[in-house]
Scaffold this motif. Sequence first.
Motif, PDB file in Angstrom:
ATOM      1  N   ASP A   1       4.309   5.562  -8.975  1.00 54.19           N
ATOM      2  CA  ASP A   1       4.857   4.303  -8.722  1.00 54.19           C
ATOM      3  C   ASP A   1       4.461   3.814  -7.508  1.00 54.19           C
ATOM      4  O   ASP A   1       4.182   4.441  -6.680  1.00 54.19           O
TER       5      ASP A   1
ATOM      6  N   LEU B   1      -3.931   6.483 -12.011  1.00 57.39           N
ATOM      7  CA  LEU B   1      -3.444   5.325 -11.411  1.00 57.39           C
ATOM      8  C   LEU B   1      -3.428   4.175 -12.482  1.00 57.39           C
ATOM      9  O   LEU B   1      -2.660   3.238 -12.609  1.00 57.39           O
TER      10      LEU B   1
ATOM     11  N   ALA C   1      -0.102  -1.612  -5.768  1.00 58.03           N
ATOM     12  CA  ALA C   1      -1.303  -1.740  -6.229  1.00 58.03           C
ATOM     13  C   ALA C   1      -2.338  -0.659  -5.781  1.00 58.03           C
ATOM     14  O   ALA C   1      -3.381  -0.167  -6.323  1.00 58.03           O
ATOM     15  N   ARG C   2      -2.432  -0.652  -4.309  1.00 52.31           N
ATOM     16  CA  ARG C   2      -3.407   0.027  -3.654  1.00 52.31           C
ATOM     17  C   ARG C   2      -2.513   1.361  -3.025  1.00 52.31           C
ATOM     18  O   ARG C   2      -1.576   1.242  -2.586  1.00 52.31           O
ATOM     19  N   VAL C   3      -3.518   2.328  -3.371  1.00 57.17           N
ATOM     20  CA  VAL C   3      -3.247   3.746  -2.796  1.00 57.17           C
ATOM     21  C   VAL C   3      -4.265   4.193  -1.894  1.00 57.17           C
ATOM     22  O   VAL C   3      -5.637   4.081  -2.437  1.00 57.17           O
TER      23      VAL C   3
ATOM     24  N   ARG D   1      -4.578  -0.830 -10.539  1.00 55.73           N
ATOM     25  CA  ARG D   1      -4.521  -0.106  -9.091  1.00 55.73           C
ATOM     26  C   ARG D   1      -5.686   0.651  -8.779  1.00 55.73           C
ATOM     27  O   ARG D   1      -6.350   0.858  -9.407  1.00 55.73           O
ATOM     28  N   LYS D   2      -5.613   0.613  -7.437  1.00 55.01           N
ATOM     29  CA  LYS D   2      -6.854   1.246  -6.859  1.00 55.01           C
ATOM     30  C   LYS D   2      -6.776   2.120  -5.738  1.00 55.01           C
ATOM     31  O   LYS D   2      -5.754   2.160  -5.044  1.00 55.01           O
TER      32      LYS D   2
ATOM     33  N   THR E   1       0.834  -1.131   0.145  1.00 49.89           N
ATOM     34  CA  THR E   1      -0.121   0.032  -0.146  1.00 49.89           C
ATOM     35  C   THR E   1       0.858   1.201  -0.052  1.00 49.89           C
ATOM     36  O   THR E   1       1.891   1.300   0.716  1.00 49.89           O
ATOM     37  N   LYS E   2       0.303   2.064  -0.586  1.00 46.34           N
ATOM     38  CA  LYS E   2       0.974   3.699  -0.821  1.00 46.34           C
ATOM     39  C   LYS E   2      -0.036   4.436  -0.097  1.00 46.34           C
ATOM     40  O   LYS E   2      -1.277   4.308  -0.445  1.00 46.34           O
TER      41      LYS E   2
END
Length: 112
Positions: A39, A69, A42-44, A73-74, A11-12
């Motif tokens: 970058d 995204l 996949a999860r923000v 990516r979500k 996660t970001k």
Amino acid sequence: MSLTSTATETTKIITVHAARIDAAMAIQFKEDMRTQAADGPARVILDLSAVEFIDSSGLGAIVASMKQLGSGRKLDLAGLTPTVDKVFRLTRMDTVFNLFASLDDAIATEVG
């Protein structure tokens, strides 16, 4: 517009450090989001806990950020204040985004 981010393996987390996301800030917000989310996992998660007001331009900027995204990516939203939460629910954006009451709730929930 001030955004900061931290990342884990999965996660970001991008934190908004502004009380408003409105027409005056929307373009800068989109640019800053593009930079922060360029970058990474996949999860923000977008932490909106400091945001007290959002207008249609701000809402559009968040939707545009989700689209930036790309596929695979979500973007999840966390820490919505009651006023911001109401905007997302009235516009039915709660059907587009996963909304979490707090950043801790978002982190604790694995979203597939």
